[in-house]
Motif scaffolding. Structure first.
Motif, PDB file in Angstrom:
ATOM      1  N   THR A 102       1.023  -1.013   0.109  1.00  0.00           N
ATOM      2  CA  THR A 102       0.398  -0.350  -0.201  1.00  0.00           C
ATOM      3  C   THR A 102       0.986   1.302  -0.043  1.00  0.00           C
ATOM      4  O   THR A 102       0.597   2.358  -0.654  1.00  0.00           O
ATOM      5  CB  THR A 102      -0.782   0.102   1.401  1.00  0.00           C
ATOM      6  N   ALA A 103       1.750   0.948   0.964  1.00  0.00           N
ATOM      7  CA  ALA A 103       2.926   2.193   1.000  1.00  0.00           C
ATOM      8  C   ALA A 103       3.518   2.911  -0.683  1.00  0.00           C
ATOM      9  O   ALA A 103       3.242   3.625  -0.643  1.00  0.00           O
ATOM     10  CB  ALA A 103       3.631   2.287   2.303  1.00  0.00           C
ATOM     11  N   ALA A 104       3.357   2.281  -1.203  1.00  0.00           N
ATOM     12  CA  ALA A 104       4.531   2.004  -2.596  1.00  0.00           C
ATOM     13  C   ALA A 104       3.186   2.458  -3.578  1.00  0.00           C
ATOM     14  O   ALA A 104       3.795   3.336  -4.551  1.00  0.00           O
ATOM     15  CB  ALA A 104       5.228   1.088  -2.850  1.00  0.00           C
ATOM     16  N   ALA A 105       2.687   2.028  -3.024  1.00  0.00           N
ATOM     17  CA  ALA A 105       1.272   2.236  -4.294  1.00  0.00           C
ATOM     18  C   ALA A 105       0.873   3.815  -4.267  1.00  0.00           C
ATOM     19  O   ALA A 105       0.947   4.271  -5.231  1.00  0.00           O
ATOM     20  CB  ALA A 105       0.170   1.764  -4.218  1.00  0.00           C
ATOM     21  N   LEU A 106       0.919   4.419  -2.447  1.00  0.00           N
ATOM     22  CA  LEU A 106       0.600   5.492  -2.506  1.00  0.00           C
ATOM     23  C   LEU A 106       1.754   6.809  -3.127  1.00  0.00           C
ATOM     24  O   LEU A 106       0.997   7.486  -3.534  1.00  0.00           O
ATOM     25  CB  LEU A 106       0.042   5.823  -1.003  1.00  0.00           C
ATOM     26  N   LYS A 107       2.637   5.802  -2.709  1.00  0.00           N
ATOM     27  CA  LYS A 107       4.016   6.795  -3.001  1.00  0.00           C
ATOM     28  C   LYS A 107       3.885   7.109  -4.231  1.00  0.00           C
ATOM     29  O   LYS A 107       3.909   8.342  -5.043  1.00  0.00           O
ATOM     30  CB  LYS A 107       5.386   6.223  -2.499  1.00  0.00           C
ATOM     31  N   GLY A 108       3.750   5.774  -5.421  1.00  0.00           N
ATOM     32  CA  GLY A 108       3.902   6.133  -6.418  1.00  0.00           C
ATOM     33  C   GLY A 108       2.823   7.180  -7.208  1.00  0.00           C
ATOM     34  O   GLY A 108       3.199   7.664  -7.591  1.00  0.00           O
ATOM     35  N   ARG A 109       1.463   6.791  -6.445  1.00  0.00           N
ATOM     36  CA  ARG A 109       0.285   7.726  -6.909  1.00  0.00           C
ATOM     37  C   ARG A 109       1.261   9.790  -6.900  1.00  0.00           C
ATOM     38  O   ARG A 109       0.797   9.752  -7.847  1.00  0.00           O
ATOM     39  CB  ARG A 109      -0.646   7.762  -6.368  1.00  0.00           C
ATOM     40  N   ASP A 110       1.181   9.322  -5.732  1.00  0.00           N
ATOM     41  CA  ASP A 110       1.996  10.917  -5.463  1.00  0.00           C
ATOM     42  C   ASP A 110       3.402  11.443  -6.190  1.00  0.00           C
ATOM     43  O   ASP A 110       2.796  12.276  -6.430  1.00  0.00           O
ATOM     44  CB  ASP A 110       2.571  10.931  -3.864  1.00  0.00           C
ATOM     45  N   ALA A 111       3.958  10.425  -7.050  1.00  0.00           N
ATOM     46  CA  ALA A 111       5.379  10.788  -8.038  1.00  0.00           C
ATOM     47  C   ALA A 111       4.540  11.061  -9.247  1.00  0.00           C
ATOM     48  O   ALA A 111       5.637  11.429 -10.156  1.00  0.00           O
ATOM     49  CB  ALA A 111       5.619   9.456  -7.929  1.00  0.00           C
ATOM     50  N   LEU A 112       3.735  10.228  -9.823  1.00  0.00           N
ATOM     51  CA  LEU A 112       2.902  10.695 -11.046  1.00  0.00           C
ATOM     52  C   LEU A 112       3.342  11.961 -11.651  1.00  0.00           C
ATOM     53  O   LEU A 112       2.354  13.408 -10.699  1.00  0.00           O
ATOM     54  CB  LEU A 112       1.675   9.973 -11.070  1.00  0.00           C
ATOM     55  N   ASP A 113       3.727  12.853 -13.168  1.00  0.00           N
ATOM     56  CA  ASP A 113       3.087  13.889 -13.450  1.00  0.00           C
ATOM     57  C   ASP A 113       1.889  13.398 -14.197  1.00  0.00           C
ATOM     58  O   ASP A 113       1.983  13.157 -15.447  1.00  0.00           O
ATOM     59  CB  ASP A 113       4.252  13.967 -13.893  1.00  0.00           C
ATOM     60  N   VAL A 114       1.168  13.773 -14.306  1.00  0.00           N
ATOM     61  CA  VAL A 114      -0.482  14.446 -15.187  1.00  0.00           C
ATOM     62  C   VAL A 114      -0.716  15.555 -14.781  1.00  0.00           C
ATOM     63  O   VAL A 114      -0.686  16.709 -14.719  1.00  0.00           O
ATOM     64  CB  VAL A 114      -1.196  13.496 -14.163  1.00  0.00           C
ATOM     65  N   GLU A 115      -1.198  15.619 -16.411  1.00  0.00           N
ATOM     66  CA  GLU A 115      -2.065  17.272 -16.581  1.00  0.00           C
ATOM     67  C   GLU A 115      -3.571  16.227 -17.236  1.00  0.00           C
ATOM     68  O   GLU A 115      -4.473  15.879 -18.093  1.00  0.00           O
ATOM     69  CB  GLU A 115      -1.416  17.171 -17.755  1.00  0.00           C
ATOM     70  N   TRP A 116      -4.065  17.764 -16.795  1.00  0.00           N
ATOM     71  CA  TRP A 116      -5.666  16.933 -16.860  1.00  0.00           C
ATOM     72  C   TRP A 116      -6.380  17.981 -18.012  1.00  0.00           C
ATOM     73  O   TRP A 116      -5.734  18.988 -18.142  1.00  0.00           O
ATOM     74  CB  TRP A 116      -6.671  17.607 -15.791  1.00  0.00           C
ATOM     75  N   ASP A 117      -7.604  17.729 -18.093  1.00  0.00           N
ATOM     76  CA  ASP A 117      -8.837  17.942 -19.995  1.00  0.00           C
ATOM     77  C   ASP A 117      -9.542  18.655 -18.849  1.00  0.00           C
ATOM     78  O   ASP A 117     -10.630  17.712 -18.240  1.00  0.00           O
ATOM     79  CB  ASP A 117      -8.714  17.397 -20.607  1.00  0.00           C
ATOM     80  N   ASP A 118      -9.770  19.766 -18.823  1.00  0.00           N
ATOM     81  CA  ASP A 118     -11.241  20.240 -17.628  1.00  0.00           C
ATOM     82  C   ASP A 118     -12.523  20.373 -18.673  1.00  0.00           C
ATOM     83  O   ASP A 118     -13.285  21.471 -17.917  1.00  0.00           O
ATOM     84  CB  ASP A 118     -10.791  21.122 -16.596  1.00  0.00           C
ATOM     85  N   THR A 119     -12.018  20.868 -19.871  1.00  0.00           N
ATOM     86  CA  THR A 119     -12.800  20.936 -20.992  1.00  0.00           C
ATOM     87  C   THR A 119     -14.436  20.671 -20.995  1.00  0.00           C
ATOM     88  O   THR A 119     -15.444  21.838 -20.678  1.00  0.00           O
ATOM     89  CB  THR A 119     -13.079  20.228 -22.279  1.00  0.00           C
ATOM     90  N   GLU A 120     -14.541  19.446 -20.306  1.00  0.00           N
ATOM     91  CA  GLU A 120     -16.355  19.448 -19.919  1.00  0.00           C
ATOM     92  C   GLU A 120     -16.491  18.793 -18.494  1.00  0.00           C
ATOM     93  O   GLU A 120     -17.975  18.130 -17.851  1.00  0.00           O
ATOM     94  CB  GLU A 120     -16.395  18.057 -20.179  1.00  0.00           C
ATOM     95  N   ALA A 121     -15.707  19.833 -17.157  1.00  0.00           N
ATOM     96  CA  ALA A 121     -15.828  19.307 -15.590  1.00  0.00           C
ATOM     97  C   ALA A 121     -16.518  20.842 -15.224  1.00  0.00           C
ATOM     98  O   ALA A 121     -16.745  21.793 -16.130  1.00  0.00           O
ATOM     99  CB  ALA A 121     -14.162  19.520 -15.637  1.00  0.00           C
ATOM    100  N   GLU A 122     -16.783  19.974 -14.453  1.00  0.00           N
ATOM    101  CA  GLU A 122     -17.494  21.608 -13.316  1.00  0.00           C
ATOM    102  C   GLU A 122     -16.732  22.184 -12.661  1.00  0.00           C
ATOM    103  O   GLU A 122     -15.575  21.784 -11.695  1.00  0.00           O
ATOM    104  CB  GLU A 122     -18.822  20.773 -12.533  1.00  0.00           C
ATOM    105  N   THR A 123     -16.579  23.377 -13.578  1.00  0.00           N
ATOM    106  CA  THR A 123     -15.541  24.497 -12.450  1.00  0.00           C
ATOM    107  C   THR A 123     -16.086  25.670 -11.323  1.00  0.00           C
ATOM    108  O   THR A 123     -15.444  26.219 -11.244  1.00  0.00           O
ATOM    109  CB  THR A 123     -14.832  24.703 -13.726  1.00  0.00           C
ATOM    110  N   ARG A 124     -17.614  25.430 -11.493  1.00  0.00           N
ATOM    111  CA  ARG A 124     -17.833  26.108 -10.444  1.00  0.00           C
ATOM    112  C   ARG A 124     -17.837  25.838  -9.430  1.00  0.00           C
ATOM    113  O   ARG A 124     -17.731  24.568  -8.930  1.00  0.00           O
ATOM    114  CB  ARG A 124     -19.650  26.321 -10.972  1.00  0.00           C
ATOM    115  N   SER A 125     -17.690  27.112  -8.533  1.00  0.00           N
ATOM    116  CA  SER A 125     -17.776  27.288  -7.101  1.00  0.00           C
ATOM    117  C   SER A 125     -19.255  26.537  -6.337  1.00  0.00           C
ATOM    118  O   SER A 125     -20.080  26.742  -7.341  1.00  0.00           O
ATOM    119  CB  SER A 125     -17.480  27.891  -6.511  1.00  0.00           C
TER     120      SER A 125
END
Length: 724
Positions: free
Chosen positions: A272-295
């Motif tokens: 579990t520790a390795a999985a969480l650490k690996g997830r934190d290390a990911l470098d991700v660019e997200w597309d918010d074109t169809e996302a909910e951006t309102r507050s």
């Protein structure tokens, strides 16, 4: 579940029989073990139907078709079987039934699933008949062995006895012979006056294993060579992966793979520790074109504006517009409710194992009939090659009742992306849980009420705006004329004799996924209707208890009974304030269970301190009063958490502000009030108790707070509303 939805489910399941029996060759191998191909019953086991197995050691195991996550079906349904079998409670056992909709369907749903406080209601006669059939076959076996008339045989505490010949046998001794007896189609049931277990507080079957750590939850499941997987989900709803670099994650010791799946990016690791650490290390660019951006604030404003526009009418009578126009006094207010996460103690998790095209799942599956086809479709295998082991779950409150089966889809996608035999455990962290959506819908109520010169309520309107839970999934077929009854249930079919009224609904759209939350629509309608009613009664100079009693329709006898009982319990004398304490009342029916509550509240530095709650409940036949009281107490605590503290907040751009229990505040043990519960003794068929204790507590406290301070809190939670 609304009455409309309930009728739809009943119609869909009209062809189901009451006591399901296995084909003759399967009688000795019924239940989860046989279907899963593991731990098969030993030679001599007696399995008269799909729900009961009697072993030579006298144990009676009941296969429970409803998931156990603390609400009591293991104990309640086993009680029904034990009652009709005349078993001794010490010999009773329970285990989860496997995923098999033909054998284990919820009779109200037409599919295998738990929800809407239906476990006891749909199983009451079914499980009693299953027990009665088993008893009849044991008696027939004894009569055959002893050569005596079956009518002369008695059964008590797991012993079959023929008094005239002084012969007796335990269930286990008769099991093998009983397996050859004919299964009665419609065995007679006990008269309620003969009940020995139903109505008593037998010890819960799951208490000891859970208290000693022997109970197995999904988190406890470990398979050989199993990898742990966590998923990086988009940080806003409706977002997608644009690009990502797996290299930093793969550089973490213990990370073995990274795969993009439909819901995000899955990181596979040896711990579990390795999985969480690996997830934190990911470098991700997200597309918010169809996302909910309102507050949240922007969304609430939009919802508020929608209540002033044309809406769908859910229920109406009389001429409410004319009545309000001619009223002596008109009161108008708006109630605002935030998104809420379910936040059960056990976050979402699942284990899957692939073996040459066969998928076996371990999961707290609340709707196996939805999870199984989703697994099969995602993996591209036949449903017959999918095995689901339904596990204990550490709470749900609706979170595991997923119409889109998204957790099953996610773990199936994880196995598919791996592309090989193996086993994987999917874990959601608390942050995943709070950021993951499937919230109680954000809701706005705009309410208007008119009072005449004599103080009578002459008009009432309630316009709601929120998202639909049922739309866009398998439940949409049950919507009528575009209306989702779960959006406004509790604001319709009220017990009060309001001659001129209208309830209408504006359906809002957002990428934020919504889901039923403990008591579904009643969570907000109970607060809005009962606080607003109190406001009208106060404006008319009427006592909140007597005013409600005077308003109740002639056919609202069960509402009247719980209201009168709770007033007597609390010693209601019409004084809404005594010293530094305020008192408030609320009445609400949900899931055919009637609950009235009175709360005693003080002002603790500008926030309510709830000292005592009196609760009267009518849930029909009380199978286990201890379980009922526990569920009322739990529902009150859960409702207080939401009332006082809980909200999910979308920040500008759509990200979620809350992360864990430090900022998604729970009620603390020292804040839990003393709760007194009285259960009305009625002969109505039993109804659910998992949810109905929650809706009245909010308005009871809200009304007590207004009595004490003069402030009507119209925006929840109180941490926000008392400052509004």
């Amino acid at each position: 579940m609304t009455e409309h939805t309930r009728r739809q489910f009943l119609s869909a399941s009209a062809g189901l029989v009451v006591a399901v029996t296995l084909p003759l060759p399967g009688r000795a191998q019924s239940g989860a073990a046989a279907i899963l191909g593991q731990d098969a019953p030993t030679q001599g086991d007696f399995a008269p139907n799909a729900f009961i197995r009697v072993a030579p050691d006298d144990t009676v195991t009941v296969l429970i078709k409803h998931i156990e996550f603390g609400q009591g079906p293991y104990t309640g349904l086993s009680t029904l079987v034990a009652e009709e079998m005349d078993a001794d409670w010490s010999q009773m056992r329970a285990e989860a039934a496997p995923a098999n909709a033909e054998l284990y369907a919820n009779l109200f749903f037409g599919m295998q699933g738990t929800g809407g406080s239906t476990a006891m209601a749909n199983s009451y006669m079914q499980m009693r008949k299953a027990g009665a059939a088993a008893r009849a076959m044991l008696v027939a076996a004894a009569a055959d062995e002893w050569g005596v008339p079956a009518g002369e045989i008695e059964v008590a505490q797991g012993v079959v006895r023929h008094g005239a010949s002084d012969r007796s046998a335990r269930f286990g001794e008769l099991a093998e012979r009983a397996a050859g007896m004919t299964v009665p189609e419609d065995p007679p049931l006990k008269d309620p006056g003969q009940f020995k277990l139903i109505g008593t507080e037998v010890q819960k079957l799951d208490t000891k294993p859970k208290s000693t750590g022997q109970a197995t939850f999904t988190l406890d499941v470990y398979r050989e060579g199993m990898e742990t997987v966590v998923v990086r989900h988009p940080p806003f709803f409706g977002g997608r992966v644009a690009n990502f670099d797996a290299a930093p994650a793969m550089a973490v010791p213990g990370v073995v793979a990274v795969h993009e799946i439909p819901s995000g990016i899955a990181v596979y690791a040896t711990s579990t520790a390795a999985a969480l650490k690996g997830r934190d290390a990911l470098d991700v660019e997200w597309d918010d074109t169809e996302a909910e951006t309102r507050s949240s604030e922007e969304m609430l404003q939009a919802f508020s504006e929608a209540t002033a526009a044309e809406t769908l009418v859910a229920e109406e009578a009389g001429d409410v517009d004319a009545a309000l126009e001619g009223a002596e006094q008109v009161i108008e207010t708006e109630f605002r409710f935030p998104y809420l996460a379910h936040a059960p103690l056990e976050t979402l998790d699942a284990v899957i194992e692939m073996r040459d095209g066969v998928a076996e799942l371990w999961m707290g599956s609340q709707f196996p009939s939805l999870d199984k086809p989703t697994l099969a479709q995602t993996l591209g295998i036949d449903p017959s090659n999918v095995i689901i082991n339904v596990m204990f779950a550490g709470g749900s409150f609706g979170r595991r009742a997923q119409p889109d089966a998204h957790l099953a889809a996610e773990i199936a996608a994880i196995a598919k992306a791996a592309g090989r035999n193996g086993s994987w455990k999917l874990l959601w962290t608390r942050e995943d849980d709070l950021h993951g959506g499937y919230y109680r819908p954000m809701t706005v109520h705009r309410m208007r009420g008119g009072i005449d010169a004599e103080g009578n309520i002459v008009g009432w309107t309630d316009v709601l705006a929120n998202q639909s839970i049922m739309a866009g999934g398998p439940m949409e077929a049950m919507m009528d004329k575009g209306l989702d009854p779960t959006a406004y249930e509790g604001a319709t079919k009220m017990p009060y004799d309001l001659v001129n009224f209208r309830t209408s609904w504006a359906r809002m759209e957002s990428p934020v996924p919504v889901l039923w939350w403990r008591s579904v629509g009643h969570t907000h309608t109970g607060y809005a209707t009962e606080v607003f009613l109190d406001m009208l009664l106060e404006a008319a100079g009427k006592d909140p208890v007597q005013g409600r009693l005077d308003l109740l329709r002639a056919d609202a006898g069960r509402d009247r009974a719980v209201l009168e009982r709770v007033a007597a319990m609390a010693g209601w004398d019409g004084q809404r304030v005594k010293g530094d304490r305020g008192y408030g009342i609320a009445l609400h029916e949900s899931f055919n269970t009637y609950v009235a509550q009175i709360a005693e509240v003080s002002n603790d530095n500008g926030m309510p301190r709830v000292h005592r709650v009196w609760c009267a409940v009518d849930c029909g036949v009380a199978v286990n009063p201890g379980v009922i009281r526990a569920q009322m107490e739990g529902g009150i605590g859960y409702g207080l958490t939401a009332l006082l503290y809980s909200q999910i907040t979308l920040l500008p751009g759509g990200r979620i502000a809350e992360n864990n229990f430090d900022d998604y505040r729970m009620l603390r043990i020292n804040e839990m009030p003393a709760v007194e519960v009285e259960i009305l003794d009625t002969d109505h068929d039993p109804s659910g108790v998992g949810e109905p204790g929650t809706p009245p507590i909010g308005p009871a406290v809200g009304n007590a707070w207004r009595a004490l301070t003069g402030q009507t809190v119209t925006r929840l939670p109180f941490t926000v509303g008392v400052q509004s």
